[in-house]
Structure formats: structure tokens, C-alpha cells
Motif scaffolding. Structure first.
Motif, PDB file in Angstrom:
ATOM      1  N   ILE A  45       5.062  23.281  11.825  1.00 26.34           N
ATOM      2  CA  ILE A  45       4.602  24.577  11.317  1.00 26.34           C
ATOM      3  C   ILE A  45       4.167  24.455   9.860  1.00 26.34           C
ATOM      4  O   ILE A  45       3.112  24.944   9.476  1.00 26.34           O
ATOM      5  CB  ILE A  45       5.703  25.651  11.482  1.00 26.34           C
ATOM      6  CG1 ILE A  45       5.896  25.954  12.970  1.00 26.34           C
ATOM      7  CG2 ILE A  45       5.361  26.920  10.701  1.00 26.34           C
ATOM      8  CD1 ILE A  45       7.088  26.836  13.276  1.00 26.34           C
ATOM      9  N   SER A  46       4.958  23.773   9.059  1.00 19.72           N
ATOM     10  CA  SER A  46       4.629  23.657   7.634  1.00 19.72           C
ATOM     11  C   SER A  46       3.427  22.741   7.395  1.00 19.72           C
ATOM     12  O   SER A  46       2.824  22.772   6.333  1.00 19.72           O
ATOM     13  CB  SER A  46       5.839  23.173   6.835  1.00 19.72           C
ATOM     14  OG  SER A  46       6.247  21.896   7.281  1.00 19.72           O
ATOM     15  N   GLU A  47       3.065  21.943   8.385  1.00 17.88           N
ATOM     16  CA  GLU A  47       1.921  21.046   8.246  1.00 17.88           C
ATOM     17  C   GLU A  47       0.603  21.701   8.660  1.00 17.88           C
ATOM     18  O   GLU A  47      -0.468  21.167   8.403  1.00 17.88           O
ATOM     19  CB  GLU A  47       2.152  19.786   9.082  1.00 17.88           C
ATOM     20  CG  GLU A  47       3.339  18.974   8.590  1.00 17.88           C
ATOM     21  CD  GLU A  47       3.709  17.847   9.538  1.00 17.88           C
ATOM     22  OE1 GLU A  47       2.898  17.519  10.432  1.00 17.88           O
ATOM     23  OE2 GLU A  47       4.811  17.307   9.392  1.00 17.88           O
ATOM     24  N   LEU A  48       0.680  22.867   9.297  1.00 21.49           N
ATOM     25  CA  LEU A  48      -0.510  23.570   9.750  1.00 21.49           C
ATOM     26  C   LEU A  48      -1.206  24.233   8.562  1.00 21.49           C
ATOM     27  O   LEU A  48      -0.609  25.016   7.847  1.00 21.49           O
ATOM     28  CB  LEU A  48      -0.104  24.628  10.784  1.00 21.49           C
ATOM     29  CG  LEU A  48      -1.138  25.134  11.751  1.00 21.49           C
ATOM     30  CD1 LEU A  48      -1.755  24.000  12.575  1.00 21.49           C
ATOM     31  CD2 LEU A  48      -0.511  26.134  12.694  1.00 21.49           C
ATOM     32  N   ASP A  49      -2.464  23.891   8.340  1.00 16.42           N
ATOM     33  CA  ASP A  49      -3.239  24.438   7.223  1.00 16.42           C
ATOM     34  C   ASP A  49      -3.960  25.707   7.683  1.00 16.42           C
ATOM     35  O   ASP A  49      -5.054  25.632   8.252  1.00 16.42           O
ATOM     36  CB  ASP A  49      -4.230  23.386   6.725  1.00 16.42           C
ATOM     37  CG  ASP A  49      -5.045  23.859   5.540  1.00 16.42           C
ATOM     38  OD1 ASP A  49      -4.776  24.955   4.989  1.00 16.42           O
ATOM     39  OD2 ASP A  49      -5.985  23.123   5.146  1.00 16.42           O
ATOM     40  N   LEU A  50      -3.342  26.865   7.441  1.00 14.44           N
ATOM     41  CA  LEU A  50      -3.919  28.119   7.907  1.00 14.44           C
ATOM     42  C   LEU A  50      -5.266  28.424   7.283  1.00 14.44           C
ATOM     43  O   LEU A  50      -6.092  29.099   7.887  1.00 14.44           O
ATOM     44  CB  LEU A  50      -2.948  29.280   7.606  1.00 14.44           C
ATOM     45  CG  LEU A  50      -1.693  29.324   8.456  1.00 14.44           C
ATOM     46  CD1 LEU A  50      -0.831  30.515   8.036  1.00 14.44           C
ATOM     47  CD2 LEU A  50      -2.029  29.422   9.919  1.00 14.44           C
ATOM     48  N   GLU A  51      -5.495  27.918   6.103  1.00 17.94           N
ATOM     49  CA  GLU A  51      -6.749  28.190   5.405  1.00 17.94           C
ATOM     50  C   GLU A  51      -7.963  27.729   6.221  1.00 17.94           C
ATOM     51  O   GLU A  51      -9.024  28.324   6.145  1.00 17.94           O
ATOM     52  CB  GLU A  51      -6.739  27.507   4.036  1.00 17.94           C
ATOM     53  CG  GLU A  51      -7.655  28.160   3.056  1.00 17.94           C
ATOM     54  CD  GLU A  51      -7.373  27.728   1.626  1.00 17.94           C
ATOM     55  OE1 GLU A  51      -8.330  27.688   0.856  1.00 17.94           O
ATOM     56  OE2 GLU A  51      -6.210  27.438   1.300  1.00 17.94           O
TER      57      GLU A  51
END
Length: 127
Positions: A118-124
Motif C-alpha cells: 500500500i505504501s509503495e503505490l504512487d497515487l499521483e
């Protein structure tokens, strides 16, 4: 004991970061999320309130979140709303995991991650 308290704690209270979550509590909201995803990225965070790993993933997500972006954030307490959690998987064709983050755009889950991912997913990238 006071010596250790002073050494290991701050006298200033920590300000807790709060994200603009919308509670996902009803299966009918999934149709609205699908509809809104045509013009604005929708993000669902599925969280187990009794799981330490889920709690850690949530804290990491909140502390790392810095987007002032065109997206909506939904919080799903999957223990309280198990039917909504199950329907989320069916509707957006993702296998259930907990914790889990889904990115919905144009009616489809275009990305999802669970646990440490989850923390590795780049939402931008998805806005």
C-alpha cells in the motif's frame, strides 16, 4: 521513573494528521463510486480494525499521504461492513485482502495493493 519519561517522550503533543475520508458503509455507495470514477479518481482503503498489520498500513498511508489532488478517499471498516467488503471485490474484480487499497478510475480498479504494498503505490500516477 520521571527521568525515563522525560528522555523518551516529548512534552509537546503530536498533532495527528487527518485525511478527508468518506465512510463506505452501504453497498449502494459502490455504484456512486463507479459513477464518480468517470470524472474523478476514487480510492478505497479496506481496513480491519482488529489487525495490527492493517493498523500499521493505515498509519503509514496517512503519514505518507500528501496529495492535494482530485480524488475521493473512502474508508471501509471491513469487520463492521463485511457485505460491502465482499461486494467491493465482486464489483471491481479484486481478490479480498486486508488491509487493501483500491484505485478506481473509469469504473474499474486500475490498481490495488495490500499490506506493505500500500505504501509503495504512487497515487499521483492515477490522478
Amino acid at each position: 521513573m520521571g527521568l525515563f519519561k522525560n528522555m523518551f517522550s516529548s512534552s509537546e503533543p503530536k498533532e495527528e494528521k487527518v485525511l478527508p475520508w468518506q465512510a463506505l458503509t452501504d453497498v449502494n455507495q459502490l455504484n456512486e463510486i463507479e459513477k464518480r470514477s468517470k470524472t474523478k479518481t476514487q480510492v478505497i482503503f479496506k481496513h480491519s480494525t482488529t489487525c495490527g498489520i492493517s493498523r500499521m498500513a493505515m498509519k503509514q498511508f496517512v503519514s505518507a499521504y500528501e496529495l492535494d489532488a482530485n480524488l475521493d478517499l473512502y474508508y471501509l471498516d471491513l469487520l463492521s461492513y463485511r457485505d460491502v467488503s465482499n461486494e467491493t471485490g465482486y464489483k471491481f474484480q479484486v481478490i479480498h485482502q486486508s488491509p487493501q487499497l483500491l484505485v478506481i478510475k473509469n469504473g474499474n480498479a486500475i490498481a490495488h495493493a495490500s499490506h506493505g504494498g500500500i505504501s509503495e503505490l504512487d497515487l499521483e500516477k492515477f490522478v
